[in-house]
Design a protein around this motif. Sequence first.
Motif, PDB file in Angstrom:
ATOM      1  N   SER A  35     -50.670 -78.825 -16.352  1.00 15.34           N
ATOM      2  CA  SER A  35     -51.300 -79.500 -17.494  1.00 15.34           C
ATOM      3  C   SER A  35     -52.278 -78.596 -18.245  1.00 15.34           C
ATOM      4  O   SER A  35     -52.683 -78.911 -19.362  1.00 15.34           O
ATOM      5  N   ILE A  36     -52.678 -77.454 -17.640  1.00 20.36           N
ATOM      6  CA  ILE A  36     -53.557 -76.521 -18.355  1.00 20.36           C
ATOM      7  C   ILE A  36     -52.678 -75.726 -19.339  1.00 20.36           C
ATOM      8  O   ILE A  36     -51.641 -75.200 -18.938  1.00 20.36           O
ATOM      9  N   PRO A  37     -53.084 -75.618 -20.630  1.00 17.81           N
ATOM     10  CA  PRO A  37     -52.274 -74.864 -21.585  1.00 17.81           C
ATOM     11  C   PRO A  37     -52.006 -73.437 -21.093  1.00 17.81           C
ATOM     12  O   PRO A  37     -52.890 -72.824 -20.477  1.00 17.81           O
ATOM     13  N   LYS A  38     -50.798 -72.925 -21.393  1.00 15.66           N
ATOM     14  CA  LYS A  38     -50.349 -71.637 -20.855  1.00 15.66           C
ATOM     15  C   LYS A  38     -51.351 -70.503 -21.113  1.00 15.66           C
ATOM     16  O   LYS A  38     -51.655 -69.718 -20.219  1.00 15.66           O
ATOM     17  N   GLU A  39     -51.901 -70.449 -22.343  1.00 15.54           N
ATOM     18  CA  GLU A  39     -52.835 -69.350 -22.663  1.00 15.54           C
ATOM     19  C   GLU A  39     -54.082 -69.430 -21.773  1.00 15.54           C
ATOM     20  O   GLU A  39     -54.570 -68.421 -21.273  1.00 15.54           O
ATOM     21  N   ASP A  40     -54.590 -70.652 -21.581  1.00 11.96           N
ATOM     22  CA  ASP A  40     -55.771 -70.839 -20.726  1.00 11.96           C
ATOM     23  C   ASP A  40     -55.464 -70.427 -19.294  1.00 11.96           C
ATOM     24  O   ASP A  40     -56.256 -69.764 -18.637  1.00 11.96           O
ATOM     25  N   ARG A  41     -54.288 -70.870 -18.844  1.00  7.20           N
ATOM     26  CA  ARG A  41     -53.863 -70.522 -17.478  1.00  7.20           C
ATOM     27  C   ARG A  41     -53.834 -69.022 -17.300  1.00  7.20           C
ATOM     28  O   ARG A  41     -54.403 -68.475 -16.364  1.00  7.20           O
TER      29      ARG A  41
END
Length: 381
Positions: free
Chosen positions: A343-349
Amino acid sequence: MRFDTKAIHGGGQEPDPQTGSVNVPVYFTSTYAQSAPGVTKGYEYSRTGNPTRAVLEKTLADLEGGVGGLAFASGLGALGTLLWSLKSGTKVLSGDDLYGGTRRLFEHARKTWGLAPEYADFRDLDGLKRTLERERPRLVYFETPTNPLLTVLDIHGISELAHAVGASVVVDNTFATPYLQRPLELGADIVLHSTTKYLGGHSDVVGGALVFRSPETYEEAKWLQNAAGAVPGPMDCYLVLRGIHSLGARMRVHTENALTIARALENHPKVRRVLYPGLPSHPQHALAARQMKGPGGMLSVELTGGMDEARAFLKKLRYFYLGESLGGVESLIEAPALMTHQSIPKEDREARGITDTLLRLSVGIEDREDLVEDVLRALEG
Ligand SMILES: *Cc1c(COP(=O)(O)O)cnc(C)c1O
């Protein structure tokens, strides 16, 4: 009484006076007969209190070194009850590497109750001090080691900074367990657990707990435990207590096994990095050695290659079941980017290091050689 003895004899665990049963009876009852209106033997209704739960709660308090413990139907049930004690607009400063469900509940409380959670990198104590002085939160919340990056945070250092601005400190001690780390002794005010994990230890029960340093906070939360009602049933309490009996023995094997696997993988050509507090290469290795009795059973590895290689590796494992959750006797593995942290956006991950080939292992207590062979065989490809 030392830890392993406390796990079995602490919290008032004694043979049942009536029958000699060495285990606490499972009191399957919702209510208790009163001899006259309001005259009870200490129990009136099982949401408020149940004798099986009472023994579990006392044992939890004993193991964490708190004045009182409260058991809940799940880890998030424990957190939810804690949040009920906060007024609208309360500022909460939380570590930014957090169990997904915890963040989800914080964010829901922002929308519905006007709670004001903020997130920060708690590794940086100077930055944290400035943030605390600027924001003046009422509550400081974090996990250590964190999930899935196994970052170790300084409980003593963070607690001192938080107390200096009048904040209470809550530590989620699920990954470490009181066997490896006791946050209340290091300055925290409340410990939270998902007892679903190592305390239960057998992947057969979902539960949660809170343990307190101050009698007033404990009494307030006990009132809320009854008022909000997220309590576990007696059978669940029994299962968690049974798990606790072998906690020390299990944690020692989890730790030995995880260390062996971490060492076997650290210089493997198909492994980009191993995140495990027990390795000298871990950024907080020294802090972990100071704060924890051992580095524990959780580790993460980042494989070389891409998603396809990671999927192939997962498929070839025999003993590591692909699944969420952790802390059971059986080994589990999961891909945070595809599963728990999806659920965390890919860029943030990616910015935080949760790449597509990062895999989180909950190393079980199977034979150490079998586990190492399993992982190495699966890497062969
Ligand atoms: C699983 C987990 C929780 C949530 O607990 P549940 O028992 O699933 O509600 C909270 N914190 C951590 C670190 C966890 O691993």
